[in-house]
Design a protein around this motif. Structure first.
Motif, PDB file in Angstrom:
ATOM      1  N   PRO A 129      41.192  43.567  43.719  1.00  0.00           N
ATOM      2  CA  PRO A 129      41.388  42.729  44.907  1.00  0.00           C
ATOM      3  C   PRO A 129      40.629  41.395  44.880  1.00  0.00           C
ATOM      4  CG  PRO A 129      41.137  45.007  45.562  1.00  0.00           C
ATOM      5  CD  PRO A 129      40.865  44.948  44.083  1.00  0.00           C
ATOM      6  N   ARG A 130      39.406  41.392  44.371  1.00  0.00           N
ATOM      7  CA  ARG A 130      38.610  40.151  44.351  1.00  0.00           C
ATOM      8  C   ARG A 130      39.169  39.088  43.424  1.00  0.00           C
ATOM      9  NH1 ARG A 130      32.210  40.262  44.828  1.00  0.00           N
ATOM     10  NH2 ARG A 130      32.324  40.526  47.062  1.00  0.00           N
ATOM     11  N   THR A 131      39.866  39.494  42.384  1.00  0.00           N
ATOM     12  CA  THR A 131      40.364  38.538  41.400  1.00  0.00           C
ATOM     13  C   THR A 131      41.882  38.345  41.472  1.00  0.00           C
ATOM     14  OG1 THR A 131      40.552  40.283  39.727  1.00  0.00           O
ATOM     15  CG2 THR A 131      38.477  39.041  39.801  1.00  0.00           C
ATOM     16  N   ARG A 132      42.525  38.998  42.408  1.00  0.00           N
ATOM     17  CA  ARG A 132      43.988  38.982  42.478  1.00  0.00           C
ATOM     18  C   ARG A 132      44.558  37.578  42.667  1.00  0.00           C
ATOM     19  NH1 ARG A 132      45.309  43.267  46.198  1.00  0.00           N
ATOM     20  NH2 ARG A 132      44.783  44.513  44.379  1.00  0.00           N
ATOM     21  N   ILE A 133      43.971  36.786  43.546  1.00  0.00           N
ATOM     22  CA  ILE A 133      44.498  35.443  43.806  1.00  0.00           C
ATOM     23  C   ILE A 133      44.357  34.568  42.562  1.00  0.00           C
ATOM     24  CG2 ILE A 133      44.176  33.340  45.166  1.00  0.00           C
ATOM     25  CD1 ILE A 133      43.422  35.155  47.537  1.00  0.00           C
ATOM     26  N   LEU A 134      43.191  34.607  41.924  1.00  0.00           N
ATOM     27  CA  LEU A 134      42.979  33.820  40.707  1.00  0.00           C
ATOM     28  C   LEU A 134      43.946  34.251  39.601  1.00  0.00           C
ATOM     29  CD1 LEU A 134      41.385  31.776  39.014  1.00  0.00           C
ATOM     30  CD2 LEU A 134      39.765  33.628  38.498  1.00  0.00           C
ATOM     31  N   ALA A 135      44.066  35.552  39.396  1.00  0.00           N
ATOM     32  CA  ALA A 135      44.965  36.065  38.354  1.00  0.00           C
ATOM     33  C   ALA A 135      46.404  35.659  38.620  1.00  0.00           C
ATOM     34  CB  ALA A 135      44.844  37.584  38.263  1.00  0.00           C
ATOM     35  N   SER A 136      46.817  35.785  39.862  1.00  0.00           N
ATOM     36  CA  SER A 136      48.186  35.414  40.228  1.00  0.00           C
ATOM     37  C   SER A 136      48.417  33.916  40.061  1.00  0.00           C
ATOM     38  CB  SER A 136      48.466  35.848  41.668  1.00  0.00           C
ATOM     39  OG  SER A 136      49.784  35.531  42.014  1.00  0.00           O
ATOM     40  N   GLY A 137      47.414  33.121  40.381  1.00  0.00           N
ATOM     41  CA  GLY A 137      47.535  31.677  40.192  1.00  0.00           C
ATOM     42  C   GLY A 137      47.684  31.309  38.725  1.00  0.00           C
ATOM     43  N   ILE A 138      46.878  31.923  37.871  1.00  0.00           N
ATOM     44  CA  ILE A 138      46.963  31.663  36.429  1.00  0.00           C
ATOM     45  C   ILE A 138      48.338  32.062  35.901  1.00  0.00           C
ATOM     46  CG2 ILE A 138      46.099  32.424  34.165  1.00  0.00           C
ATOM     47  CD1 ILE A 138      43.297  32.619  35.551  1.00  0.00           C
ATOM     48  N   LEU A 139      48.800  33.243  36.294  1.00  0.00           N
ATOM     49  CA  LEU A 139      50.111  33.704  35.838  1.00  0.00           C
ATOM     50  C   LEU A 139      51.236  32.817  36.367  1.00  0.00           C
ATOM     51  CD1 LEU A 139      49.546  37.539  36.184  1.00  0.00           C
ATOM     52  CD2 LEU A 139      49.870  36.259  34.053  1.00  0.00           C
ATOM     53  N   THR A 140      51.075  32.301  37.573  1.00  0.00           N
ATOM     54  CA  THR A 140      52.094  31.411  38.133  1.00  0.00           C
ATOM     55  C   THR A 140      52.219  30.154  37.281  1.00  0.00           C
ATOM     56  OG1 THR A 140      51.795  32.275  40.364  1.00  0.00           O
ATOM     57  CG2 THR A 140      52.751  30.074  40.174  1.00  0.00           C
TER      58      THR A 140
END
Length: 126
Positions: free
Chosen positions: A62-73
Motif C-alpha cells: 500500500p505505501r508504494t502503490r502510487i509510486l509503482a503505478s506511476g512508474i508503470l504508467t
C-alpha cells in the motif's frame, strides 16, 4: 467484497508485470526482437524489465502503490507510443489495457491518499 475484488485486481496486474518483466530480464527472443525493431539499445530492455519487476512488487504494498503505478504508467505510455510509431498496431491493445488498469490504480490510490489527508486535517482542526 469490493476490497477483495480490488486485491484480486492488484494481484493479477502485478502478476502480468512479473511475467513481462521476467521476459525482458531473461532476454526472451520475442522481447529482443521487439526492442531491436524499435532500434532501442538492448540495455533498455533489461532496465525496463527490472523496473517492471520492482513495480509489480510495489503494487502489492500500500505505501508504494502510487509510486509503482506511476512508474508503470510512464513505461506503458512509452510502450503504446513505440508500437504506434513503428506501426505495430496489433501489439497496441495489450499495453493499452494495462495502461488503463494502471491509471485506475493510480487514481484510486490518489483519491484514498486525499481522503486520508482530509481526515487528518479534520482531526487537527478539531
Amino acid at each position: 467484497m469490493n476490497k477483495i475484488l480490488g486485491y484480486v485486481f492488484l494481484v493479477v496486474l502485478a502478476g502480468v508485470f512479473v511475467m513481462t518483466g521476467f521476459n525482458k530480464i531473461s532476454g526472451a527472443d520475442m522481447m529482443i526482437q521487439t526492442f531491436e525493431s524499435f532500434s532501442y539499445p538492448t540495455w533498455t530492455m533489461y532496465l525496463l524489465g527490472a523496473a517492471e519487476l520492482l513495480s509489480a512488487v510495489g503494487l502489492l504494498i500500500p505505501r508504494t502503490r502510487i509510486l509503482a503505478s506511476g512508474i508503470l504508467t510512464f513505461i506503458l505510455i512509452g510502450a503504446v507510443g513505440s508500437h504506434l510509431i513503428y506501426a505495430q498496431y496489433a501489439a497496441v491493445p495489450f499495453p493499452a489495457v494495462l495502461l488503463v488498469a494502471n491509471i485506475i490504480v493510480l487514481v484510486v490510490g490518489m483519491r484514498r491518499l486525499e481522503a486520508e489527508e482530509e481526515g487528518q486535517m479534520d482531526a487537527v482542526q478539531a
